[in-house]
Design an enzyme around this catalytic site. Structure first.
Site, short mmCIF file in Angstrom:
data_model
loop_
_atom_site.label_atom_id
_atom_site.label_comp_id
_atom_site.label_asym_id
_atom_site.label_seq_id
_atom_site.Cartn_x
_atom_site.Cartn_y
_atom_site.Cartn_z
N HIS A 169 6.35 -6.00 5.60
CA HIS A 169 5.68 -4.73 5.87
C HIS A 169 6.34 -4.07 7.09
O HIS A 169 6.61 -4.75 8.09
CB HIS A 169 4.19 -4.98 6.13
CG HIS A 169 3.44 -3.70 6.33
ND1 HIS A 169 3.12 -2.86 5.28
CD2 HIS A 169 2.99 -3.10 7.44
CE1 HIS A 169 2.49 -1.80 5.75
NE2 HIS A 169 2.39 -1.92 7.06
N ASP A 201 -6.51 -9.77 1.11
CA ASP A 201 -6.67 -8.44 1.71
C ASP A 201 -5.29 -7.80 1.89
O ASP A 201 -4.28 -8.49 2.00
CB ASP A 201 -7.38 -8.55 3.06
CG ASP A 201 -8.79 -9.06 2.90
OD1 ASP A 201 -9.54 -8.49 2.07
OD2 ASP A 201 -9.15 -10.05 3.57
C1 GAR Z 1 10.34 -1.56 2.98
O1 GAR Z 1 10.41 -0.81 4.17
C2 GAR Z 1 9.12 -2.45 2.96
O2 GAR Z 1 8.81 -2.99 4.22
C3 GAR Z 1 8.05 -1.48 2.52
O3 GAR Z 1 8.67 -0.74 1.50
C4 GAR Z 1 10.06 -0.64 1.78
C5 GAR Z 1 10.82 -1.06 0.56
O4 GAR Z 1 12.20 -0.86 0.73
N1 GAR Z 1 6.89 -2.15 2.06
C6 GAR Z 1 5.63 -1.74 2.30
O5 GAR Z 1 5.37 -0.72 2.90
C7 GAR Z 1 4.55 -2.67 1.76
N2 GAR Z 1 3.28 -2.33 2.30
P1 GAR Z 1 13.25 -1.56 -0.21
O6 GAR Z 1 12.80 -1.26 -1.65
O7 GAR Z 1 14.55 -0.91 0.12
O8 GAR Z 1 13.24 -3.03 0.08
#
Ligand code: GAR
Length: 205
Positions: A109, A143
């Site tokens: 996250h 959660d």
């Molecule tokens: C990343 O920044 C990840 O931390 C976030 O989505 C992005 C995916 O990037 N995840 C969340 O926000 C989950 N709550 P990616 O597809 O290039 O790995």
């Protein structure tokens, strides 16, 4: 036998690609058994296919949560996944899923949890005005963005930051700590005590 990682994603897949690079270089002693997306056409699926990794789409649109999660569990079992890594998987998982893989599901996250869970964590951090943000790898519990924290990395927020510039610097740290956390978990080097993830003494990491 190498441990089998399954990746769940919804989009770009850069965290998946970083993990795949570490698997290919041997820095991570595991294999990626399957990449599953809930969104057809996710860029991460094409990246998996290019690497010769099974890429599966299980569309989630319009499906009830428990029914969808049961499909996911079935597919993950079919691929004999030892560890499930959420990598930009933008869907909340039900207890059906979490209970199927106790302490075997990780998430990354883009904030220092428990600050800024949910969507657009980097924007939330900028709007709140924090001076330090970062990223968190944690075990998934029932959660949202909540389970025991394995690793975090801090990233300073600069005065001129936009959502894009801050996200890019955080992403670099995500790519580093996700593989590191996977390595610790696969090596059996950590255990969970209440909410704390503690490194086992004498663990070879
Ligand atoms: C990343 O920044 C990840 O931390 C976030 O989505 C992005 C995916 O990037 N995840 C969340 O926000 C989950 N709550 P990616 O597809 O290039 O790995």
């Amino acid at each position: 036998m190498k441990k089998r990682i399954a990746i769940l994603l919804s989009g770009r897949g850069s965290n998946f690609e970083a993990i795949a690079r570490n698997v290919a270089s041997g820095a991570l002693d595991a294999e990626i058994a399957v990449v599953i997306s809930n969104r057809p056409g996710a860029a991460g699926l094409a990246a998996a296919e290019k690497l010769g990794i099974p890429a599966v789409t299980i569309p989630s649109r319009g499906m009830e949560r428990e029914a969808y999660d049961a499909l996911l569990v079935e597919e993950l079992r079919r691929h004999r996944a030892d560890l499930v890594c959420l990598a930009g998987f933008m869907r909340f998982l039900s207890p059906v899923f979490v209970r199927a893989f106790p302490n075997r599901v990780l998430n990354i996250h883009p904030s220092l949890l428990p600050s800024f869970p949910g969507l657009e964590a980097q924007r939330q951090a900028l709007e709140h005005g924090v001076k330090i943000s970062g990223c968190t790898v944690h075990f998934v519990d029932e959660d949202l963005d909540h389970g025991p924290i394995i690793l975090q990395a801090a990233v300073a927020v600069e005065d001129g930051d936009t959502e894009a510039t801050l996200s890019a610097r955080i992403l670099k740290e995500e790519h580093r700590i996700y593989s590191e956390a996977i390595r610790l978990v696969l090596a059996g080097a950590v255990r969970v005590e209440n909410r704390r993830v503690i490194q086992n003494r004498g663990a070879r990491v």
